[in-house]
Design a protein around this motif. Structure first.
Motif, PDB file in Angstrom:
ATOM      1  N   LEU A  39       0.834  -1.203   0.000  1.00  0.00           N
ATOM      2  CA  LEU A  39       0.000   0.000   0.000  1.00  0.00           C
ATOM      3  C   LEU A  39       0.869   1.253   0.000  1.00  0.00           C
ATOM      4  O   LEU A  39       0.559   2.229  -0.703  1.00  0.00           O
ATOM      5  N   ALA A  40       1.965   1.229   0.759  1.00  0.00           N
ATOM      6  CA  ALA A  40       2.899   2.363   0.738  1.00  0.00           C
ATOM      7  C   ALA A  40       3.475   2.539  -0.667  1.00  0.00           C
ATOM      8  O   ALA A  40       3.549   3.664  -1.183  1.00  0.00           O
ATOM      9  N   ALA A  41       3.857   1.445  -1.301  1.00  0.00           N
ATOM     10  CA  ALA A  41       4.376   1.513  -2.672  1.00  0.00           C
ATOM     11  C   ALA A  41       3.314   2.057  -3.620  1.00  0.00           C
ATOM     12  O   ALA A  41       3.607   2.851  -4.520  1.00  0.00           O
ATOM     13  N   TYR A  42       2.081   1.641  -3.413  1.00  0.00           N
ATOM     14  CA  TYR A  42       0.952   2.107  -4.227  1.00  0.00           C
ATOM     15  C   TYR A  42       0.830   3.627  -4.156  1.00  0.00           C
ATOM     16  O   TYR A  42       0.671   4.299  -5.181  1.00  0.00           O
ATOM     17  N   TYR A  43       0.921   4.178  -2.952  1.00  0.00           N
ATOM     18  CA  TYR A  43       0.836   5.634  -2.789  1.00  0.00           C
ATOM     19  C   TYR A  43       2.034   6.340  -3.401  1.00  0.00           C
ATOM     20  O   TYR A  43       1.883   7.349  -4.086  1.00  0.00           O
ATOM     21  N   PHE A  44       3.233   5.816  -3.141  1.00  0.00           N
ATOM     22  CA  PHE A  44       4.432   6.445  -3.684  1.00  0.00           C
ATOM     23  C   PHE A  44       4.388   6.478  -5.206  1.00  0.00           C
ATOM     24  O   PHE A  44       4.673   7.486  -5.834  1.00  0.00           O
ATOM     25  N   SER A  58      14.465  11.637   2.834  1.00  0.00           N
ATOM     26  CA  SER A  58      14.328  10.237   2.412  1.00  0.00           C
ATOM     27  C   SER A  58      15.676   9.617   2.079  1.00  0.00           C
ATOM     28  O   SER A  58      15.922   8.445   2.392  1.00  0.00           O
ATOM     29  N   ILE A  59      16.534  10.388   1.449  1.00  0.00           N
ATOM     30  CA  ILE A  59      17.882   9.886   1.138  1.00  0.00           C
ATOM     31  C   ILE A  59      18.643   9.614   2.434  1.00  0.00           C
ATOM     32  O   ILE A  59      19.293   8.575   2.583  1.00  0.00           O
ATOM     33  N   SER A  60      18.529  10.540   3.374  1.00  0.00           N
ATOM     34  CA  SER A  60      19.179  10.349   4.671  1.00  0.00           C
ATOM     35  C   SER A  60      18.643   9.101   5.371  1.00  0.00           C
ATOM     36  O   SER A  60      19.412   8.299   5.928  1.00  0.00           O
ATOM     37  N   SER A  61      17.332   8.917   5.333  1.00  0.00           N
ATOM     38  CA  SER A  61      16.714   7.746   5.954  1.00  0.00           C
ATOM     39  C   SER A  61      17.142   6.460   5.263  1.00  0.00           C
ATOM     40  O   SER A  61      17.394   5.441   5.918  1.00  0.00           O
ATOM     41  N   LEU A  62      17.243   6.492   3.941  1.00  0.00           N
ATOM     42  CA  LEU A  62      17.696   5.316   3.188  1.00  0.00           C
ATOM     43  C   LEU A  62      19.150   5.000   3.522  1.00  0.00           C
ATOM     44  O   LEU A  62      19.508   3.828   3.706  1.00  0.00           O
ATOM     45  N   GLN A  63      19.997   6.021   3.609  1.00  0.00           N
ATOM     46  CA  GLN A  63      21.397   5.790   3.958  1.00  0.00           C
ATOM     47  C   GLN A  63      21.512   5.149   5.340  1.00  0.00           C
ATOM     48  O   GLN A  63      22.305   4.230   5.546  1.00  0.00           O
ATOM     49  N   ASN A  88      21.329  -1.847   8.293  1.00  0.00           N
ATOM     50  CA  ASN A  88      20.502  -2.978   7.856  1.00  0.00           C
ATOM     51  C   ASN A  88      19.171  -2.971   8.612  1.00  0.00           C
ATOM     52  O   ASN A  88      18.755  -3.967   9.199  1.00  0.00           O
ATOM     53  N   GLU A  89      18.519  -1.815   8.576  1.00  0.00           N
ATOM     54  CA  GLU A  89      17.297  -1.593   9.342  1.00  0.00           C
ATOM     55  C   GLU A  89      16.197  -2.574   8.946  1.00  0.00           C
ATOM     56  O   GLU A  89      15.948  -2.816   7.776  1.00  0.00           O
ATOM     57  N   LYS A  90      15.565  -3.105   9.954  1.00  0.00           N
ATOM     58  CA  LYS A  90      14.449  -4.028   9.752  1.00  0.00           C
ATOM     59  C   LYS A  90      13.268  -3.537  10.567  1.00  0.00           C
ATOM     60  O   LYS A  90      13.425  -2.859  11.571  1.00  0.00           O
ATOM     61  N   ARG A  91      12.091  -3.907  10.123  1.00  0.00           N
ATOM     62  CA  ARG A  91      10.881  -3.548  10.867  1.00  0.00           C
ATOM     63  C   ARG A  91      10.738  -4.522  12.027  1.00  0.00           C
ATOM     64  O   ARG A  91      10.880  -5.730  11.858  1.00  0.00           O
ATOM     65  N   PHE A  92      10.445  -3.991  13.189  1.00  0.00           N
ATOM     66  CA  PHE A  92      10.338  -4.828  14.371  1.00  0.00           C
ATOM     67  C   PHE A  92       8.974  -5.507  14.385  1.00  0.00           C
ATOM     68  O   PHE A  92       7.953  -4.886  14.686  1.00  0.00           O
ATOM     69  N   SER A  93       8.961  -6.778  14.008  1.00  0.00           N
ATOM     70  CA  SER A  93       7.733  -7.564  13.983  1.00  0.00           C
ATOM     71  C   SER A  93       8.108  -9.038  13.931  1.00  0.00           C
ATOM     72  O   SER A  93       9.286  -9.384  13.891  1.00  0.00           O
ATOM     73  N   ILE A  94       7.101  -9.889  13.897  1.00  0.00           N
ATOM     74  CA  ILE A  94       7.371 -11.328  13.805  1.00  0.00           C
ATOM     75  C   ILE A  94       8.068 -11.654  12.484  1.00  0.00           C
ATOM     76  O   ILE A  94       8.993 -12.449  12.428  1.00  0.00           O
ATOM     77  N   PRO A 113      14.098  -1.825   0.832  1.00  0.00           N
ATOM     78  CA  PRO A 113      13.412  -1.736  -0.465  1.00  0.00           C
ATOM     79  C   PRO A 113      12.326  -0.654  -0.510  1.00  0.00           C
ATOM     80  O   PRO A 113      12.236   0.083  -1.502  1.00  0.00           O
ATOM     81  N   ILE A 114      11.534  -0.530   0.550  1.00  0.00           N
ATOM     82  CA  ILE A 114      10.463   0.460   0.500  1.00  0.00           C
ATOM     83  C   ILE A 114      11.028   1.874   0.587  1.00  0.00           C
ATOM     84  O   ILE A 114      10.513   2.802  -0.036  1.00  0.00           O
ATOM     85  N   LYS A 115      12.105   2.054   1.336  1.00  0.00           N
ATOM     86  CA  LYS A 115      12.737   3.377   1.410  1.00  0.00           C
ATOM     87  C   LYS A 115      13.420   3.737   0.092  1.00  0.00           C
ATOM     88  O   LYS A 115      13.398   4.897  -0.325  1.00  0.00           O
ATOM     89  N   ALA A 116      14.000   2.749  -0.576  1.00  0.00           N
ATOM     90  CA  ALA A 116      14.604   2.998  -1.893  1.00  0.00           C
ATOM     91  C   ALA A 116      13.524   3.362  -2.912  1.00  0.00           C
ATOM     92  O   ALA A 116      13.714   4.265  -3.742  1.00  0.00           O
ATOM     93  N   LEU A 117      12.379   2.677  -2.839  1.00  0.00           N
ATOM     94  CA  LEU A 117      11.274   3.007  -3.739  1.00  0.00           C
ATOM     95  C   LEU A 117      10.763   4.420  -3.478  1.00  0.00           C
ATOM     96  O   LEU A 117      10.455   5.153  -4.421  1.00  0.00           O
ATOM     97  N   LEU A 118      10.697   4.821  -2.214  1.00  0.00           N
ATOM     98  CA  LEU A 118      10.273   6.182  -1.887  1.00  0.00           C
ATOM     99  C   LEU A 118      11.209   7.199  -2.517  1.00  0.00           C
ATOM    100  O   LEU A 118      10.740   8.173  -3.129  1.00  0.00           O
ATOM    101  N   VAL A 119      12.507   6.983  -2.420  1.00  0.00           N
ATOM    102  CA  VAL A 119      13.472   7.911  -3.018  1.00  0.00           C
ATOM    103  C   VAL A 119      13.271   7.977  -4.532  1.00  0.00           C
ATOM    104  O   VAL A 119      13.216   9.059  -5.121  1.00  0.00           O
TER     105      VAL A 119
END
Length: 182
Positions: A72-77, A126-131, A137-143, A150-156
């Protein structure tokens, strides 16, 4: 050849280059927008798969809803550039629609520069966040624990395309003020 013809010839070459830029960016925005529109089917399929595995098979998959959120985030971007191109963004039309075509072009020229500034600031962040995501090696904290790179690179990438589309709009509005079409 007099000076006036030379100016017209050099100006015509620049406008041909600008016209080519506008066509290419518009076409890329169309392709990215159509790809974004197709993501709705992927999201629907993922959610149906999740519902079946959770309710019928009693074996829930933990990644399905989170994958749908990323999609959905990719869809909006990815939908941003085509929305700009097709002039389908939100606008207050109380008095905008009463303006002449040149008046709308003047107002749009002012607001598109505000948009370009906003997109530039957003792109820098966004570039700063991607860097940072790449460095840590940021990961989303979940199961599921997916990478957010990938989603941050797509946003850029989509912000770059939106900026390019915004400059395309600048050229279109300038052409309208000159009495030309791009």
């Amino acid at each position: 050849m007099n000076a006036e013809d030379a100016v017209k010839r050099s100006d015509g070459g620049a406008w041909r280059l600008i016209s080519c830029y506008v066509r290419v960016i518009d076409r890329i925005s169309d392709y990215v927008g159509y790809l974004a529109a197709s993501l709705i089917f992927f999201m629907g399929g993922t959610l149906i798969f999740d519902a079946i595995t959770r309710n019928l098979i009693k074996m829930p998959v933990h990644w399905a809803v989170e994958l749908t959120q990323f999609t959905l985030a990719a869809y909006y971007f990815m939908g941003g550039p085509i929305t700009l191109k097709n002039n389908e963004h939100v606008r207050m039309d109380l008095w905008y629609s009463t303006l002449s075509e040149r008046g709308r072009a003047k107002l749009d020229l002012v607001t598109v520069w505000c948009l370009i500034f906003y997109l530039g600031v957003l792109l820098a962040g966004s570039i700063s966040s991607l860097q940072y995501a790449i460095a840590t090696n940021e990961k989303r904290f979940s199961i599921w624990n997916p990478s957010v790179i990938p989603i941050k690179a797509l946003l850029v990438a989509c912000l770059v395309l939106m900026l390019m589309q915004a400059f395309s709009l600048v050229f279109k509005h300038v052409a309208t003020l000159r009495g030309e079409k791009l």
